[in-house]
Design a protein around this motif. Structure first.
Motif, PDB file in Angstrom:
ATOM      1  N   ALA A  63       0.847  -1.207   0.000  1.00 38.21           N
ATOM      2  CA  ALA A  63       0.000   0.000   0.000  1.00 38.21           C
ATOM      3  C   ALA A  63       0.873   1.244   0.000  1.00 38.21           C
ATOM      4  CB  ALA A  63      -0.920  -0.011   1.216  1.00 38.21           C
ATOM      5  N   ARG A  64       1.964   1.200   0.759  1.00 40.57           N
ATOM      6  CA  ARG A  64       2.829   2.379   0.854  1.00 40.57           C
ATOM      7  C   ARG A  64       3.388   2.751  -0.524  1.00 40.57           C
ATOM      8  NH1 ARG A  64       6.067   1.661   5.651  1.00 40.57           N
ATOM      9  NH2 ARG A  64       7.352   0.282   4.417  1.00 40.57           N
ATOM     10  N   LYS A  65       3.833   1.740  -1.265  1.00 41.60           N
ATOM     11  CA  LYS A  65       4.395   2.005  -2.595  1.00 41.60           C
ATOM     12  C   LYS A  65       3.321   2.599  -3.520  1.00 41.60           C
ATOM     13  CE  LYS A  65       7.213  -0.122  -6.184  1.00 41.60           C
ATOM     14  NZ  LYS A  65       6.400   0.044  -7.359  1.00 41.60           N
ATOM     15  N   ARG A  66       2.122   1.997  -3.456  1.00 48.21           N
ATOM     16  CA  ARG A  66       1.042   2.461  -4.340  1.00 48.21           C
ATOM     17  C   ARG A  66       0.667   3.909  -4.000  1.00 48.21           C
ATOM     18  NH1 ARG A  66      -4.476   1.629  -4.807  1.00 48.21           N
ATOM     19  NH2 ARG A  66      -4.562   0.564  -2.808  1.00 48.21           N
ATOM     20  N   PHE A  67       0.553   4.193  -2.702  1.00 51.89           N
ATOM     21  CA  PHE A  67       0.147   5.552  -2.292  1.00 51.89           C
ATOM     22  C   PHE A  67       1.224   6.584  -2.651  1.00 51.89           C
ATOM     23  CE2 PHE A  67      -2.735   3.737   1.272  1.00 51.89           C
ATOM     24  CZ  PHE A  67      -3.649   3.334   0.296  1.00 51.89           C
ATOM     25  N   LEU A  68       2.487   6.173  -2.496  1.00 51.01           N
ATOM     26  CA  LEU A  68       3.563   7.116  -2.860  1.00 51.01           C
ATOM     27  C   LEU A  68       3.544   7.435  -4.352  1.00 51.01           C
ATOM     28  CD1 LEU A  68       6.498   5.920  -0.588  1.00 51.01           C
ATOM     29  CD2 LEU A  68       5.407   8.167  -0.567  1.00 51.01           C
ATOM     30  N   GLU A  69       3.203   6.393  -5.150  1.00 50.02           N
ATOM     31  CA  GLU A  69       3.121   6.631  -6.598  1.00 50.02           C
ATOM     32  C   GLU A  69       2.010   7.632  -6.916  1.00 50.02           C
ATOM     33  OE1 GLU A  69       4.861   2.319  -8.005  1.00 50.02           O
ATOM     34  OE2 GLU A  69       2.697   2.716  -8.185  1.00 50.02           O
ATOM     35  N   ILE A  70       0.863   7.459  -6.245  1.00 52.50           N
ATOM     36  CA  ILE A  70      -0.254   8.394  -6.497  1.00 52.50           C
ATOM     37  C   ILE A  70       0.141   9.800  -6.048  1.00 52.50           C
ATOM     38  CG2 ILE A  70      -2.670   8.953  -6.009  1.00 52.50           C
ATOM     39  CD1 ILE A  70      -3.112   5.942  -5.478  1.00 52.50           C
ATOM     40  N   MET A  71       0.796   9.884  -4.885  1.00 54.36           N
ATOM     41  CA  MET A  71       1.199  11.208  -4.381  1.00 54.36           C
ATOM     42  C   MET A  71       2.171  11.877  -5.337  1.00 54.36           C
ATOM     43  SD  MET A  71       1.540  10.197  -0.420  1.00 54.36           S
ATOM     44  CE  MET A  71       2.478  11.568   0.119  1.00 54.36           C
ATOM     45  N   SER A  72       3.067  11.075  -5.893  1.00 55.43           N
ATOM     46  CA  SER A  72       4.036  11.636  -6.825  1.00 55.43           C
ATOM     47  C   SER A  72       3.310  12.170  -8.060  1.00 55.43           C
ATOM     48  CB  SER A  72       5.055  10.550  -7.184  1.00 55.43           C
ATOM     49  OG  SER A  72       5.676  10.852  -8.382  1.00 55.43           O
ATOM     50  N   ARG A  73       2.319  11.427  -8.558  1.00 59.88           N
ATOM     51  CA  ARG A  73       1.563  11.876  -9.733  1.00 59.88           C
ATOM     52  C   ARG A  73       0.840  13.201  -9.448  1.00 59.88           C
ATOM     53  NH1 ARG A  73      -1.039   6.994 -10.942  1.00 59.88           N
ATOM     54  NH2 ARG A  73      -2.970   7.802 -10.093  1.00 59.88           N
ATOM     55  N   GLU A  74       0.219  13.254  -8.263  1.00 57.45           N
ATOM     56  CA  GLU A  74      -0.531  14.477  -7.920  1.00 57.45           C
ATOM     57  C   GLU A  74       0.415  15.670  -7.726  1.00 57.45           C
ATOM     58  OE1 GLU A  74      -3.790  14.718  -7.988  1.00 57.45           O
ATOM     59  OE2 GLU A  74      -4.093  12.597  -8.382  1.00 57.45           O
ATOM     60  N   ALA A  75       1.588  15.416  -7.136  1.00 59.95           N
ATOM     61  CA  ALA A  75       2.549  16.514  -6.939  1.00 59.95           C
ATOM     62  C   ALA A  75       3.070  17.011  -8.294  1.00 59.95           C
ATOM     63  CB  ALA A  75       3.704  16.051  -6.054  1.00 59.95           C
ATOM     64  N   GLN A  76       3.275  16.055  -9.227  1.00 57.83           N
ATOM     65  CA  GLN A  76       3.727  16.465 -10.571  1.00 57.83           C
ATOM     66  C   GLN A  76       2.658  17.311 -11.249  1.00 57.83           C
ATOM     67  OE1 GLN A  76       4.853  12.948 -12.778  1.00 57.83           O
ATOM     68  NE2 GLN A  76       6.262  12.361 -11.158  1.00 57.83           N
ATOM     69  N   ARG A  77       1.414  16.950 -10.993  1.00 62.57           N
ATOM     70  CA  ARG A  77       0.306  17.714 -11.573  1.00 62.57           C
ATOM     71  C   ARG A  77       0.314  19.165 -11.067  1.00 62.57           C
ATOM     72  NH1 ARG A  77      -4.200  17.998 -13.671  1.00 62.57           N
ATOM     73  NH2 ARG A  77      -5.996  18.813 -12.564  1.00 62.57           N
ATOM     74  N   MET A  78       0.508  19.303  -9.730  1.00 66.35           N
ATOM     75  CA  MET A  78       0.572  20.658  -9.156  1.00 66.35           C
ATOM     76  C   MET A  78       1.736  21.429  -9.773  1.00 66.35           C
ATOM     77  SD  MET A  78      -0.429  20.425  -5.167  1.00 66.35           S
ATOM     78  CE  MET A  78       0.295  18.906  -4.711  1.00 66.35           C
ATOM     79  N   ASN A  79       2.843  20.724  -9.941  1.00 63.72           N
ATOM     80  CA  ASN A  79       4.032  21.338 -10.516  1.00 63.72           C
ATOM     81  C   ASN A  79       3.764  21.850 -11.943  1.00 63.72           C
ATOM     82  OD1 ASN A  79       6.680  22.075 -10.258  1.00 63.72           O
ATOM     83  ND2 ASN A  79       7.448  20.204 -11.188  1.00 63.72           N
ATOM     84  N   ARG A  80       3.031  21.039 -12.719  1.00 61.80           N
ATOM     85  CA  ARG A  80       2.701  21.460 -14.100  1.00 61.80           C
ATOM     86  C   ARG A  80       1.789  22.681 -14.087  1.00 61.80           C
ATOM     87  NH1 ARG A  80       2.255  16.031 -15.203  1.00 61.80           N
ATOM     88  NH2 ARG A  80       0.005  16.111 -14.934  1.00 61.80           N
TER      89      ARG A  80
END
Ligand code: ADP
Length: 265
Positions: free
Chosen positions: A70-87
């Motif tokens: 779960a930790r790996k999956r959640f970190l992946e989602i968080m990374s995607r959302e942070a990249q979105r904010m960055n864009r």
């Protein structure tokens, strides 16, 4: 229109004054409303990914703290959302930079075929990942127009990226340059670059609104594709600064063609 100006019918000169005040106030109110709408939109766009990140942090600190999968999956989602904010923040910065320079005419000479060759080659891997055949036509020589090199690179990057994103898997995207076209609304002849895809197309009622900030035909699809809803607003502002035009032709079920027209002088 704003009707809070008291009109005193005295002399002709007075009438002229009243008219000026009246128009200025309307413009000011419209600008104020646009600014408020914009701030509300930005807040909403940033809050959605931020809420997701905060939610996953809570989960990681609590129930999922011992669960490696779960930790790996959640970190992946968080990374995607942070990249979105960055864009989103990156696009907002681009937009405000272009707006700040809107009255300064670009004076460098930009070789458009060279810009197209460079953009197309850097987007080839993106196209390939979607099975899209990205084809450049008419861009072998040298054709210069007055412009800002980085901004025109951004215009073509945004439009070609959209054609790849919305053109559909395993289809073709054509980028075609035509030099010395005559554009009736321009004083000099112009370069035209057509970027056409074979996607689902855009219904007529959406076309006039495409360059509004955060306007999307299908919000879910745009977000899924990593879109910020700002790409075409940036294109519009850059082309305004270059006295250029953006023309959109689309047939639902067949595809779209976005044409950039840039004057030689
Ligand atoms: P986004 O980041 O959502 O792609 P843009 O400002 O670049 O934002 O585009 C605005 C909207 O216009 C998109 O969300 C999409 O609905 C529509 N759009 C843009 N280009 C195309 C295209 N080539 N085909 C179909 N729809 C498009």
């Amino acid at each position: 229109l704003v009707y809070d100006v008291v009109v005193r019918p005295v002399t002709v000169a007075d009438f002229a004054c009243v008219t000026v005040a009246f128009e200025d106030k309307t413009e000011l109110n419209e600008a104020g409303q646009m600014r408020r709408d914009f701030v509300a939109n930005v807040s909403h766009e940033l809050r959605t990914p931020l809420t997701a990140v905060l939610g996953f942090i809570e989960t990681l600190l609590g129930p999922a703290s011992e669960d490696d999968v779960a930790r790996k999956r959640f970190l992946e989602i968080m990374s995607r959302e942070a990249q979105r904010m960055n864009r989103i923040v990156g696009d907002l910065l681009s937009l405000s930079r272009v707006e700040a320079e809107r009255r300064v005419r670009p004076t460098d000479q930009v070789d458009i075929p060279a810009v197209l060759r460079s953009v197309v080659s850097s987007l080839h891997p993106v196209a390939e990942a979607q099975g899209v055949d990205l084809i450049l036509e008419g861009a072998d020589g040298t054709e210069e127009v007055p412009g800002d090199h980085d901004q025109l690179t951004q215009v073509f990057t945004n439009l070609i990226e959209n054609a790849i994103k919305y053109g559909g898997r395993d289809k073709e995207v054509h980028v075609c340059l035509t030099s010395h076209t005559v554009e009736p609304t321009m004083r000099s002849s112009a370069i035209r670059v057509d970027i056409s895809d074979q996607g689902e197309g855009i219904a007529t009622q959406h076309i006039p609104r495409l360059t509004e900030r955060f306007y999307r035909v299908d919000s879910h699809r745009s977000r899924e594709m990593g879109g910020t809803g700002l790409g075409l607003a940036i294109v519009k502002h850059i082309l305004n600064r270059h006295r250029g035009r953006l023309r959109v032709e689309s047939h639902v079920g067949q595809g779209s063609c976005f044409s950039v027209i840039l004057p030689y002088e």
